[in-house]
Design a protein around this motif. Structure first.
Motif, PDB file in Angstrom:
ATOM      1  N   HIS A  67     -74.311  -1.255 -49.909  1.00  0.00           N
ATOM      2  CA  HIS A  67     -73.604  -1.648 -48.683  1.00  0.00           C
ATOM      3  C   HIS A  67     -73.243  -3.024 -48.806  1.00  0.00           C
ATOM      4  O   HIS A  67     -73.800  -3.777 -49.262  1.00  0.00           O
ATOM      5  CB  HIS A  67     -74.673  -1.590 -47.466  1.00  0.00           C
ATOM      6  CG  HIS A  67     -73.932  -1.589 -45.976  1.00  0.00           C
ATOM      7  ND1 HIS A  67     -73.051  -2.452 -45.634  1.00  0.00           N
ATOM      8  CD2 HIS A  67     -73.927  -0.682 -45.029  1.00  0.00           C
ATOM      9  CE1 HIS A  67     -72.627  -2.019 -44.606  1.00  0.00           C
ATOM     10  NE2 HIS A  67     -73.082  -1.103 -44.024  1.00  0.00           N
ATOM     11  N   TYR A  70     -72.049  -7.711 -44.104  1.00  0.00           N
ATOM     12  CA  TYR A  70     -71.567  -7.510 -42.910  1.00  0.00           C
ATOM     13  C   TYR A  70     -70.398  -8.668 -42.711  1.00  0.00           C
ATOM     14  O   TYR A  70     -69.518  -8.488 -41.704  1.00  0.00           O
ATOM     15  CB  TYR A  70     -72.542  -7.808 -41.818  1.00  0.00           C
ATOM     16  CG  TYR A  70     -73.649  -6.546 -41.532  1.00  0.00           C
ATOM     17  CD1 TYR A  70     -73.284  -5.569 -41.774  1.00  0.00           C
ATOM     18  CD2 TYR A  70     -74.847  -7.058 -41.363  1.00  0.00           C
ATOM     19  CE1 TYR A  70     -74.276  -4.444 -41.810  1.00  0.00           C
ATOM     20  CE2 TYR A  70     -75.944  -6.223 -41.053  1.00  0.00           C
ATOM     21  CZ  TYR A  70     -75.631  -4.749 -41.505  1.00  0.00           C
ATOM     22  OH  TYR A  70     -76.587  -3.636 -41.308  1.00  0.00           O
ATOM     23  N   ASN A 105     -70.274   1.203 -49.994  1.00  0.00           N
ATOM     24  CA  ASN A 105     -69.971   1.342 -48.255  1.00  0.00           C
ATOM     25  C   ASN A 105     -69.480  -0.048 -47.627  1.00  0.00           C
ATOM     26  O   ASN A 105     -70.328  -0.857 -47.805  1.00  0.00           O
ATOM     27  CB  ASN A 105     -71.201   1.945 -47.566  1.00  0.00           C
ATOM     28  CG  ASN A 105     -70.953   2.399 -46.329  1.00  0.00           C
ATOM     29  OD1 ASN A 105     -70.178   2.776 -45.642  1.00  0.00           O
ATOM     30  ND2 ASN A 105     -71.880   1.544 -45.247  1.00  0.00           N
ATOM     31  N   HIS A 107     -67.811  -1.899 -43.866  1.00  0.00           N
ATOM     32  CA  HIS A 107     -67.347  -1.783 -42.460  1.00  0.00           C
ATOM     33  C   HIS A 107     -66.135  -2.175 -42.731  1.00  0.00           C
ATOM     34  O   HIS A 107     -65.588  -3.332 -43.067  1.00  0.00           O
ATOM     35  CB  HIS A 107     -67.947  -2.587 -41.592  1.00  0.00           C
ATOM     36  CG  HIS A 107     -69.443  -2.219 -41.295  1.00  0.00           C
ATOM     37  ND1 HIS A 107     -70.290  -3.149 -40.494  1.00  0.00           N
ATOM     38  CD2 HIS A 107     -70.204  -1.305 -41.885  1.00  0.00           C
ATOM     39  CE1 HIS A 107     -71.644  -2.513 -40.433  1.00  0.00           C
ATOM     40  NE2 HIS A 107     -71.478  -1.339 -41.456  1.00  0.00           N
ATOM     41  N   GLU A 142     -66.966   3.143 -43.390  1.00  0.00           N
ATOM     42  CA  GLU A 142     -67.968   3.621 -42.592  1.00  0.00           C
ATOM     43  C   GLU A 142     -67.382   3.698 -41.338  1.00  0.00           C
ATOM     44  O   GLU A 142     -66.493   3.101 -40.840  1.00  0.00           O
ATOM     45  CB  GLU A 142     -69.028   2.467 -42.438  1.00  0.00           C
ATOM     46  CG  GLU A 142     -70.266   3.001 -41.485  1.00  0.00           C
ATOM     47  CD  GLU A 142     -71.387   2.251 -41.609  1.00  0.00           C
ATOM     48  OE1 GLU A 142     -71.665   1.474 -42.577  1.00  0.00           O
ATOM     49  OE2 GLU A 142     -72.406   2.444 -40.779  1.00  0.00           O
ATOM     50  N   HIS A 211     -75.089   8.060 -42.615  1.00  0.00           N
ATOM     51  CA  HIS A 211     -76.262   7.085 -42.196  1.00  0.00           C
ATOM     52  C   HIS A 211     -76.668   8.014 -41.280  1.00  0.00           C
ATOM     53  O   HIS A 211     -76.049   8.221 -40.278  1.00  0.00           O
ATOM     54  CB  HIS A 211     -75.665   5.825 -41.422  1.00  0.00           C
ATOM     55  CG  HIS A 211     -75.078   4.964 -42.820  1.00  0.00           C
ATOM     56  ND1 HIS A 211     -74.391   3.663 -42.600  1.00  0.00           N
ATOM     57  CD2 HIS A 211     -75.457   5.100 -44.226  1.00  0.00           C
ATOM     58  CE1 HIS A 211     -74.327   2.969 -43.834  1.00  0.00           C
ATOM     59  NE2 HIS A 211     -74.740   3.812 -44.693  1.00  0.00           N
ATOM     60  N   GLU A 256     -81.124   3.854 -41.231  1.00  0.00           N
ATOM     61  CA  GLU A 256     -80.811   2.737 -41.111  1.00  0.00           C
ATOM     62  C   GLU A 256     -81.691   2.169 -39.635  1.00  0.00           C
ATOM     63  O   GLU A 256     -81.032   1.523 -38.988  1.00  0.00           O
ATOM     64  CB  GLU A 256     -79.351   2.171 -40.783  1.00  0.00           C
ATOM     65  CG  GLU A 256     -78.724   2.530 -42.121  1.00  0.00           C
ATOM     66  CD  GLU A 256     -77.146   2.188 -41.786  1.00  0.00           C
ATOM     67  OE1 GLU A 256     -76.584   2.709 -41.155  1.00  0.00           O
ATOM     68  OE2 GLU A 256     -76.647   1.564 -42.787  1.00  0.00           O
TER      69      GLU A 256
HETATM   70 FE    FE Z   1     -73.176  -0.189 -41.998  1.00  0.00          FE
END
Ligand code: FE
Ligand code: FE
Ligand code: ZN
Length: 278
Positions: A67, A70, A105, A107, A142, A211, A256
């Motif tokens: 991931h 963020y 992955n 966002h 995602e 997820h 998650e």
């Molecule tokens: Fe995520």
């Protein structure tokens, strides 16, 4: 064999993640490639990575789903933030090649008032800069809850990004059950219908990972607050329908949910049993 795991801490290295996965009955996992709030990544210890690869192959792990941080926002208004997205992602692509053939992955980002179309354009532009024909990593967009100015809350937006990406064999989608429900897709009552819509708009061949999270909020709430499996609006039955669905059951499933390792171990064994009974 179901490929299921959860998000694991990378703080103690790659081998440690492999051992944690085994401890909790997981045969895949997710991890942050670097501090999730951004910043510089630690140098990769290639011996440590090698030991993870040995654990993964000895125990038939499915694909890992790394991931991105963020803070990565490829469609920020601020050029400095976009530059960080480029730097972090291109560095992560190099790191990912030490664990070849896995998923990364991210966002898609928030357009912060510039409009979804402008956002989609910037996201695709970044992907066209970082994706290389020789890389073995597939980058996954995602599905988002659609809160604020998030891009990727609709299948149409994901399709529009993929449409602009040149190297289509390097791109895919990771569907988050909490996010799609929050975005208004009714996976509780009509999972088949949602998957048909995904297939029509994006193409199921692009769906590479899931997820699996319950949601604290009802469908369409656009909130993105994860719940433990069975403690939210989706419920255990919806999650079991997802992991046993003939069109999905071959995918890696990543929890998650708000848990420590013990809680994850319990969710994994409960879901493995429920899937075996189906
Ligand atoms: Fe995520
Ligand atoms: Fe997610
Ligand atoms: Zn989320």
């Amino acid at each position: 064999m179901l490929n299921i795991g959860c998000h694991l801490s990378a703080a103690k290295g790659y081998e440690h993640m492999g051992r944690d996965a085994l401890k909790i009955g997981a045969n895949t996992f997710a991890f942050f490639t670097r501090n999730p709030r951004g910043g510089k990544s630690k140098a990769l210890d290639t011996d440590d990575v090698q030991r993870l690869l040995e654990i993964a192959s000895a125990n038939d792990f499915g694909k890992l789903v790394a991931h991105a941080p963020y803070t990565l926002n490829p469609c920020s208004k601020d050029k400095k933030v976009r530059d960080f997205a480029y730097l972090a992602m291109s560095e992560d692509m190099e790191r990912m090649e030490h664990t070849p053939g896995n998923y990364y992955n991210f966002h898609p980002g928030s357009h912060v008032g510039q409009g979804a179309e402008a956002g989609i354009e910037m996201i695709a532009e970044l992907l066209n800069q970082i994706l290389k024909p020789e890389q073995t990593t597939t980058v996954l967009l995602e599905t988002m809850a659609g809160k604020g100015s998030e891009v990727g809350g609709s299948f149409e937006e994901l399709a529009a990004i993929i449409d602009k990406v040149e190297l289509k064999d390097k791109i895919g989608v990771c569907m988050d059950t909490c996010h799609v429900s929050d975005a208004g897709y009714d996976i509780i009552n009509d999972l088949d219908g949602v998957l048909d819509e995904f297939d029509r708009v994006v193409g199921l061949e692009y769906l590479k990972a899931m997820h699996i999270n319950d949601s604290l909020n009802p469908a369409g709430a656009r909130k993105d607050r994860h719940a433990k499996i069975g403690e939210g609006h989706l419920g255990t039955e919806t999650i079991v329908n997802v992991i046993t669905h003939p069109k999905l059951k071959h995918l890696p499933f990543i929890l998650e949910t708000p848990n420590e390792l013990e809680g994850y171990a319990a969710e994994i064994s409960m879901l493995r049993e429920a899937a075996a009974d189906k």
